[in-house]
Design a protein around this motif. Structure first.
Motif, PDB file in Angstrom:
ATOM      1  N   VAL A 464     -37.405  22.439  77.710  1.00  0.00           N
ATOM      2  CA  VAL A 464     -38.685  22.859  77.138  1.00  0.00           C
ATOM      3  C   VAL A 464     -39.751  21.802  77.364  1.00  0.00           C
ATOM      4  O   VAL A 464     -40.891  22.100  77.746  1.00  0.00           O
ATOM      5  CB  VAL A 464     -38.531  23.168  75.639  1.00  0.00           C
ATOM      6  CG1 VAL A 464     -39.890  23.405  75.000  1.00  0.00           C
ATOM      7  CG2 VAL A 464     -37.637  24.380  75.440  1.00  0.00           C
ATOM      8  N   GLU A 465     -39.383  20.545  77.111  1.00  0.00           N
ATOM      9  CA  GLU A 465     -40.373  19.485  77.163  1.00  0.00           C
ATOM     10  C   GLU A 465     -40.620  18.965  78.574  1.00  0.00           C
ATOM     11  O   GLU A 465     -41.685  18.431  78.870  1.00  0.00           O
ATOM     12  CB  GLU A 465     -39.927  18.336  76.255  1.00  0.00           C
ATOM     13  CG  GLU A 465     -39.884  18.740  74.781  1.00  0.00           C
ATOM     14  CD  GLU A 465     -39.342  17.629  73.896  1.00  0.00           C
ATOM     15  OE1 GLU A 465     -39.099  16.521  74.442  1.00  0.00           O
ATOM     16  OE2 GLU A 465     -39.171  17.860  72.696  1.00  0.00           O
ATOM     17  N   HIS A 466     -39.595  19.108  79.455  1.00  0.00           N
ATOM     18  CA  HIS A 466     -39.735  18.541  80.804  1.00  0.00           C
ATOM     19  C   HIS A 466     -39.562  19.589  81.892  1.00  0.00           C
ATOM     20  O   HIS A 466     -39.302  19.249  83.051  1.00  0.00           O
ATOM     21  CB  HIS A 466     -38.713  17.412  81.004  1.00  0.00           C
ATOM     22  CG  HIS A 466     -38.819  16.342  79.955  1.00  0.00           C
ATOM     23  ND1 HIS A 466     -39.872  15.466  79.891  1.00  0.00           N
ATOM     24  CD2 HIS A 466     -37.983  16.024  78.921  1.00  0.00           C
ATOM     25  CE1 HIS A 466     -39.696  14.634  78.870  1.00  0.00           C
ATOM     26  NE2 HIS A 466     -38.560  14.958  78.264  1.00  0.00           N
ATOM     27  N   GLY A 467     -39.667  20.858  81.547  1.00  0.00           N
ATOM     28  CA  GLY A 467     -39.500  21.918  82.534  1.00  0.00           C
ATOM     29  C   GLY A 467     -40.540  21.868  83.634  1.00  0.00           C
ATOM     30  O   GLY A 467     -40.238  22.111  84.815  1.00  0.00           O
ATOM     31  N   ARG A 468     -41.772  21.565  83.311  1.00  0.00           N
ATOM     32  CA  ARG A 468     -42.817  21.480  84.326  1.00  0.00           C
ATOM     33  C   ARG A 468     -42.487  20.409  85.368  1.00  0.00           C
ATOM     34  O   ARG A 468     -42.703  20.591  86.564  1.00  0.00           O
ATOM     35  CB  ARG A 468     -44.147  21.160  83.637  1.00  0.00           C
ATOM     36  CG  ARG A 468     -45.317  20.909  84.583  1.00  0.00           C
ATOM     37  CD  ARG A 468     -45.665  22.127  85.412  1.00  0.00           C
ATOM     38  NE  ARG A 468     -46.075  23.249  84.577  1.00  0.00           N
ATOM     39  CZ  ARG A 468     -46.441  24.436  85.096  1.00  0.00           C
ATOM     40  NH1 ARG A 468     -46.394  24.628  86.410  1.00  0.00           N
ATOM     41  NH2 ARG A 468     -46.813  25.412  84.287  1.00  0.00           N
ATOM     42  N   LEU A 489     -46.758  26.298  94.299  1.00  0.00           N
ATOM     43  CA  LEU A 489     -45.954  26.906  93.234  1.00  0.00           C
ATOM     44  C   LEU A 489     -46.897  27.600  92.258  1.00  0.00           C
ATOM     45  O   LEU A 489     -47.915  27.029  91.839  1.00  0.00           O
ATOM     46  CB  LEU A 489     -45.133  25.842  92.499  1.00  0.00           C
ATOM     47  CG  LEU A 489     -44.155  26.349  91.434  1.00  0.00           C
ATOM     48  CD1 LEU A 489     -43.011  27.125  92.098  1.00  0.00           C
ATOM     49  CD2 LEU A 489     -43.563  25.165  90.644  1.00  0.00           C
ATOM     50  N   GLY A 490     -46.592  28.860  91.922  1.00  0.00           N
ATOM     51  CA  GLY A 490     -47.434  29.614  90.988  1.00  0.00           C
ATOM     52  C   GLY A 490     -46.612  30.364  89.958  1.00  0.00           C
ATOM     53  O   GLY A 490     -45.371  30.392  89.998  1.00  0.00           O
ATOM     54  N   TYR A 491     -47.364  31.041  89.039  1.00  0.00           N
ATOM     55  CA  TYR A 491     -46.681  31.799  87.980  1.00  0.00           C
ATOM     56  C   TYR A 491     -47.600  32.923  87.515  1.00  0.00           C
ATOM     57  O   TYR A 491     -48.827  32.742  87.389  1.00  0.00           O
ATOM     58  CB  TYR A 491     -46.365  30.886  86.792  1.00  0.00           C
ATOM     59  CG  TYR A 491     -45.811  31.634  85.583  1.00  0.00           C
ATOM     60  CD1 TYR A 491     -44.459  31.959  85.530  1.00  0.00           C
ATOM     61  CD2 TYR A 491     -46.643  32.016  84.535  1.00  0.00           C
ATOM     62  CE1 TYR A 491     -43.951  32.653  84.447  1.00  0.00           C
ATOM     63  CE2 TYR A 491     -46.151  32.712  83.447  1.00  0.00           C
ATOM     64  CZ  TYR A 491     -44.801  33.037  83.394  1.00  0.00           C
ATOM     65  OH  TYR A 491     -44.297  33.736  82.325  1.00  0.00           O
ATOM     66  N   ASN A 492     -47.030  34.089  87.284  1.00  0.00           N
ATOM     67  CA  ASN A 492     -47.736  35.124  86.528  1.00  0.00           C
ATOM     68  C   ASN A 492     -46.735  35.893  85.675  1.00  0.00           C
ATOM     69  O   ASN A 492     -45.525  35.767  85.852  1.00  0.00           O
ATOM     70  CB  ASN A 492     -48.542  36.059  87.435  1.00  0.00           C
ATOM     71  CG  ASN A 492     -47.659  36.877  88.350  1.00  0.00           C
ATOM     72  OD1 ASN A 492     -46.548  37.285  88.005  1.00  0.00           O
ATOM     73  ND2 ASN A 492     -48.143  37.137  89.573  1.00  0.00           N
ATOM     74  N   LEU A 530     -35.042  28.388  92.213  1.00  0.00           N
ATOM     75  CA  LEU A 530     -36.234  28.603  91.383  1.00  0.00           C
ATOM     76  C   LEU A 530     -35.983  29.690  90.346  1.00  0.00           C
ATOM     77  O   LEU A 530     -36.390  29.565  89.185  1.00  0.00           O
ATOM     78  CB  LEU A 530     -37.417  28.976  92.278  1.00  0.00           C
ATOM     79  CG  LEU A 530     -38.753  29.219  91.544  1.00  0.00           C
ATOM     80  CD1 LEU A 530     -39.209  27.944  90.842  1.00  0.00           C
ATOM     81  CD2 LEU A 530     -39.835  29.700  92.527  1.00  0.00           C
ATOM     82  N   LYS A 531     -35.301  30.752  90.759  1.00  0.00           N
ATOM     83  CA  LYS A 531     -35.021  31.847  89.836  1.00  0.00           C
ATOM     84  C   LYS A 531     -34.132  31.371  88.692  1.00  0.00           C
ATOM     85  O   LYS A 531     -34.343  31.710  87.517  1.00  0.00           O
ATOM     86  CB  LYS A 531     -34.345  32.998  90.597  1.00  0.00           C
ATOM     87  CG  LYS A 531     -33.969  34.197  89.736  1.00  0.00           C
ATOM     88  CD  LYS A 531     -35.213  34.838  89.104  1.00  0.00           C
ATOM     89  CE  LYS A 531     -34.835  36.082  88.311  1.00  0.00           C
ATOM     90  NZ  LYS A 531     -35.999  36.641  87.584  1.00  0.00           N
ATOM     91  N   GLN A 532     -33.126  30.578  89.018  1.00  0.00           N
ATOM     92  CA  GLN A 532     -32.211  30.074  87.997  1.00  0.00           C
ATOM     93  C   GLN A 532     -32.963  29.189  86.992  1.00  0.00           C
ATOM     94  O   GLN A 532     -32.761  29.300  85.788  1.00  0.00           O
ATOM     95  CB  GLN A 532     -31.075  29.302  88.656  1.00  0.00           C
ATOM     96  CG  GLN A 532     -30.004  28.826  87.672  1.00  0.00           C
ATOM     97  CD  GLN A 532     -28.879  28.081  88.388  1.00  0.00           C
ATOM     98  OE1 GLN A 532     -28.979  27.773  89.577  1.00  0.00           O
ATOM     99  NE2 GLN A 532     -27.818  27.822  87.669  1.00  0.00           N
ATOM    100  N   LEU A 533     -33.833  28.305  87.523  1.00  0.00           N
ATOM    101  CA  LEU A 533     -34.598  27.439  86.623  1.00  0.00           C
ATOM    102  C   LEU A 533     -35.564  28.249  85.772  1.00  0.00           C
ATOM    103  O   LEU A 533     -35.751  27.980  84.595  1.00  0.00           O
ATOM    104  CB  LEU A 533     -35.348  26.385  87.455  1.00  0.00           C
ATOM    105  CG  LEU A 533     -36.214  25.404  86.639  1.00  0.00           C
ATOM    106  CD1 LEU A 533     -35.354  24.645  85.619  1.00  0.00           C
ATOM    107  CD2 LEU A 533     -36.947  24.436  87.562  1.00  0.00           C
ATOM    108  N   GLU A 534     -36.159  29.283  86.381  1.00  0.00           N
ATOM    109  CA  GLU A 534     -37.074  30.141  85.632  1.00  0.00           C
ATOM    110  C   GLU A 534     -36.363  30.805  84.454  1.00  0.00           C
ATOM    111  O   GLU A 534     -36.879  30.829  83.341  1.00  0.00           O
ATOM    112  CB  GLU A 534     -37.661  31.202  86.561  1.00  0.00           C
ATOM    113  CG  GLU A 534     -38.564  32.201  85.830  1.00  0.00           C
ATOM    114  CD  GLU A 534     -38.943  33.375  86.724  1.00  0.00           C
ATOM    115  OE1 GLU A 534     -40.132  33.696  86.792  1.00  0.00           O
ATOM    116  OE2 GLU A 534     -38.030  33.970  87.327  1.00  0.00           O
ATOM    117  N   ASP A 535     -35.175  31.344  84.710  1.00  0.00           N
ATOM    118  CA  ASP A 535     -34.433  31.993  83.639  1.00  0.00           C
ATOM    119  C   ASP A 535     -34.122  31.014  82.509  1.00  0.00           C
ATOM    120  O   ASP A 535     -34.210  31.349  81.326  1.00  0.00           O
ATOM    121  CB  ASP A 535     -33.131  32.586  84.182  1.00  0.00           C
ATOM    122  CG  ASP A 535     -33.374  33.747  85.131  1.00  0.00           C
ATOM    123  OD1 ASP A 535     -34.484  34.313  85.078  1.00  0.00           O
ATOM    124  OD2 ASP A 535     -32.460  34.074  85.909  1.00  0.00           O
TER     125      ASP A 535
END
Length: 892
Positions: A464-468, A489-492, A530-535
């Protein structure tokens, strides 16, 4: 509630109405998302009481539903407002996770808040008890049981008394916020405003003896009533059993946080009824206000909420045995002479939190993360307090009044407290490791626990704190491996995290990049990593909150196991706080240590009224001596209005009360015989709501004194009989004095202030009666109040002079003097001697005394007649003398 049948009810409103039907006497706070909502009449009433906006559900419908609400995280202040007005509230919460619910979320009432069951600090006074009481009286035997509990601390107490009025007198003294009463019993008219706090309950299910007994035994964890001193107190069992049933019904759990039931035996304490507490202004001024002007305010130098509440209890129940009084005096004396120690201890106590109420909320699962931090703050200073007390030098200053008391060690009570001292190191360590310094208010917000407390939680916290940072690490690595520095790298919210690259370069990406979206000038891709980290990132926040909630509940259960130890230390800290407060009061006001004896004599040298002295300062206060012994059992005190008669009466009673709680007293020296009860009849008041005039109230209180006082009592009477005609009042006052002298094998210790100067003739006629007066001095037509109690009767009341000081017009003062001179001369409005004699002979205690012993016109005329020589008296001189005697007799 109005008939909702014309409405087309939604499933949610149907659920609301079904739950409301189970709690028709309470406002239903219905949880919907982040709000508690109210509907129909509940909404209209709540909006009016709380002054919040009243809206409606489906406002454009033919029958809009009235509606209002408050945020659930800020509802405590609103609930407190309602409870202070005597309004019950049923809290209806969601009892399943809305994300897992199929259809309508299940809801149920999780607790019912009533004026007597409040435990949140927002609605409680820190240093005052908050009582819920229950009364059961057997009308056939006239025995009754009264039980009361402070739900916020778990303290529970009970008493068994005979007589309806005695029971209600105790209730008036306790002033419970809510009183449970069988629905077939009605309060007496004397219950007054307490009647508005009564919650009627059916006897079956609450007061029935068999069920009540089972509840009491289970709650107290015993198998036999004898262990609790309840084997012959069925009415008290029924009252306490009703309390337990009511608490389970409202709190939706067993009241297992309650402490051991304490039985009050009236003979163990100096009894102070509600009239005495009011007249002496112990907790409240005569106008009903608290604070300055009360003995409580003078004494309350306590630093902790527990100490303040214990001081309140001590004032309500002073001891009647020498041992506890003297033991507590010794500790107060010890701290009085240890000024530096007193200051350091007070500094630490000021940092101590309300351990009792915090433990109660934790035990009842009505707690927040901040309660745990407050608990840690409250116990972390225990080792410092212990070190200060254990590392004292073995010498101290002598007590100047008791020079032989050279204490070489700690007083017994203080030594006993240290012998059982518990610093709770395991609990301190646990809370210190577990909690952050400033946790959120709500459990569901997360952010409660420190890093290192739980491994799985640490992993989630790291995400949570270091995910970015981890996302940036992946991006940087992919840029290096592909050689495409313009990879972004992007997000929506629709696609989540993605890589983005221009169309012209997208063909150079390896196969692990999976196309996610095509745009006009660019392409978006994802990879397995990336998908695994996103989840993990998207679920980490919810997982963290869920895990912290479970860890919090586990921590609550562990901490609750320490409750008995914490409560013992809360009691130890409270007692220490009270000792220090009494020592601080003694130092601040220069009080002395009284000598307490088992005799009846009272000797006070240079006594002062503690409250008046605190309000106006010591410089202008004139102390007084009071002595009561076998020859001075009843003191008749006369003197002018505003002279200080009432002050002397009250200060004597207050000195006795202070002495019997183990305190020092406002006097240069005091030797006091133990008192079993203090009675007061002070001032003029009525109770028109009960149909009682001023005189009726006066006579009711006087009757109570004459029926219940003993030779060990102290009676304070101020102006008996002033509420009726002069001769009726004088006759009653006279008869009351005679009765007090007759009672108790030598008379009841009594201070009797009066303007009936005729009562001064009782000195010499009744054993133990002595006259005293408040001295004044006349100077150039003015009076000076000396405020000194001196032996002998006063010659007049100086009422006109006092009226002059009060600002009455000069003409009124002059005319009053003329009328007084005429009355003194026996001219207008005089009572004939025949009528006066008739009244005297018809009323008890008013028969004239033998002429040789009663001062007055008769004795003076007889003296003159004995000395008269008729042989040397002319006829004219004889007629003149006879006329003079007649005028003297007629004028009285």
């Amino acid at each position: 509630m109005s008939d909702p049948t014309p409405l087309k009810l939604t499933p949610m409103l149907e659920q609301y109405l079904s739950i409301k039907a189970e709690h028709p006497d309470a406002l239903l706070f219905f949880r919907m998302g982040d709000f508690y909502e109210l509907f129909f009449e509940d909404a209209e009433r709540a909006a009016g009481e709380l002054q919040i906006a009243l809206t409606s559900r489906n406002p454009n419908a033919e029958h809009p539903v009235p509606m209002c609400g408050v945020p659930y995280h800020a509802c405590d202040s609103y609930l407190t407002q309602l409870l202070k007005k005597g309004i019950k509230v049923a809290i209806c919460d969601q009892v399943e996770d809305p994300r897992e619910a199929k259809g309508l979320v299940k809801r149920a009432v999780t607790r019912v808040l009533t004026p007597g069951t409040l435990i949140e600090d927002a609605g409680l006074e820190a240093k005052e008890h908050h009582y819920l009481a229950a009364l059961f009286r057997d009308t056939q035997t006239d025995w009754g049981g009264l039980a009361w509990v402070d739900v916020s601390t778990g303290e529970c107490t009970g008493i068994r008394i005979r007589g309806q009025m005695q029971l209600w007198s105790w209730i008036s003294k306790l002033q419970p916020r809510e009183l449970l009463l069988p629905d077939h019993q009605r309060p007496p008219i004397q219950a007054g405003d307490i009647a508005s706090r009564i919650t009627p309950l059916p006897q079956r299910g609450f007061f029935e003896f068999g069920q009540a007994k089972e509840r009491v035994l289970k709650s107290q964890g015993v198998a036999d009533l004898q262990v609790l001193d309840l084997e012959n107190k069925p009415q008290l069992i029924q009252a306490f059993g009703a309390l337990l049933a009511y608490l389970k019904q409202t709190q939706k759990r067993d009241p297992d946080h309650l402490q051991s039931l304490r039985i009050i035996h009236p003979g163990d304490f100096l009894l102070l009824d509600e009239v005495t507490l009011r007249n002496l202004e112990i907790f409240r001024r005569m106008d009903g206000g608290r604070g300055p002007g009360t003995l409580w305010h003078v004494l309350d130098q306590t630093r902790t909420p527990m100490g303040g509440r214990l001081l309140e209890t001590r004032l309500q129940y002073p001891w009647k045995e020498l041992r506890p009084i003297q033991d507590n005096q010794a500790v107060v004396a010890f701290f009085l002479h240890q000024e530096q120690l007193r200051g350091e201890l007070n500094r630490l106590l000021a940092k101590t939190t309300d351990l009792e109420r915090i433990c109660t909320r934790i035990s009842m699962n009505r707690t927040s993360p901040r309660d745990f931090v407050a608990l840690l703050q409250g116990i972390r200073h225990l080792p410092e307090i212990e070190n200060l007390l254990r590392n004292l030098p073995q010498t101290q200053l002598p007590d100047r009044q008791h020079p032989d008391a050279q204490h070489a060690e700690l007083p017994t009570l203080l030594r006993d407290a240290l012998g059982s001292w518990d610093n709770l190191p395991e609990l301190t360590d646990l809370l210190g490791r577990a909690l952050v310094d400033s946790p959120p208010l709500l459990i569901t917000d997360g952010g409660i626990f420190r890093s290192g407390y739980h491994a799985e939680l640490d992993t989630l916290l790291e995400l949570v704190e270091h995910g970015r940072g981890k996302l940036q690490e992946i991006l940087q690595r992919e840029q290096e491996q592909t050689g495409l520095s313009k990879l972004k790298l992007g997000y929506n919210r629709v696609f989540g995290y993605y890589f983005e690259l221009s169309r012209s370069q997208s063909g150079a990406l390896p196969e692990r990049f999976e196309r996610r979206q095509s745009l006009v000038s660019s392409e978006r891709f994802i990879t397995g990593e990336l998908k695994q980290l996103e989840d993990r990132l998207l679920g980490a926040s919810d997982e963290r909150k869920s895990l912290e909630y479970r860890l919090f509940q586990d921590l609550r259960e562990i901490v609750d196991q320490y409750r008995p130890r914490v409560m013992r230390m809360a009691d130890a800290v409270a007692r220490l706080d009270v000792w220090l407060a009494l020592a601080e009061a003694a130092r601040k006001w220069s009080w002395s240590r009284p000598v307490i004896t088992a005799e009846l004599d009272i000797t006070v040298t240079a006594g002062r009224h503690p409250v008046i002295e605190a309000c106006q300062g010591t410089a202008d206060y004139i102390p007084n001596d009071v002595t009561m012994d076998a020859q001075r059992r009843v003191l008749i005190i006369t003197g002018p209005n505003m002279g200080g008669k009432s002050t002397v009466l009250r200060q004597t009673a207050l000195i006795c009360i202070l002495a019997q709680i183990g305190s020092f007293v406002p006097a240069a020296k005091a030797e006091l015989g133990l008192t079993d009860r203090i009675f007061t009849r002070v001032g003029a008041s009525d109770n028109l709501s009960l149909g009682q005039s001023t005189f009726m109230v006066e006579m009711i209180e006087t009757a109570r004194i004459l029926r219940q006082s003993t030779r060990s009592s102290l009676v304070i009477l101020d102006e008996i009989g002033r509420g009726t005609s002069t001769y009726d009042g004088l006759a009653l006052a006279w008869a009351v004095v005679e009765e007090l002298v007759r009672q108790g094998q030598g008379g009841v210790r009594t201070l009797f202030a009066t303007h009936y100067h005729e009562l001064t003739s009782l000195e010499g006629r009744l054993a133990g009666v002595r006259n005293y007066n408040i001295a004044v001095k006349e100077w150039k037509g003015e009076i000076i109040f000396l405020r000194r109690l001196v032996p002998g009767p006063s010659d007049r009341s100086y009422g006109i002079e006092v009226a002059k000081l009060a600002g009455l017009p000069r003409g009124v003062i002059a005319r009053a003097k003329e009328i007084l001179e005429g009355l003194d001369a026996g001219k207008p409005n005089k009572v004939s001697p025949r009528e006066k004699n008739r009244l005297r002979e018809s009323l008890p205690g008013m028969a004239p005394a033998p002429a040789a012993t009663v001062p007055g016109p008769e004795s003076e005329i007889l003296d003159q007649l004995r000395k008269l020589d008729p042989a040397h008296l002319s006829p004219m001189q004889a007629l003149t003398l006879l006329q003079s005697w007649r005028e003297q007799l007629e004028s009285g």
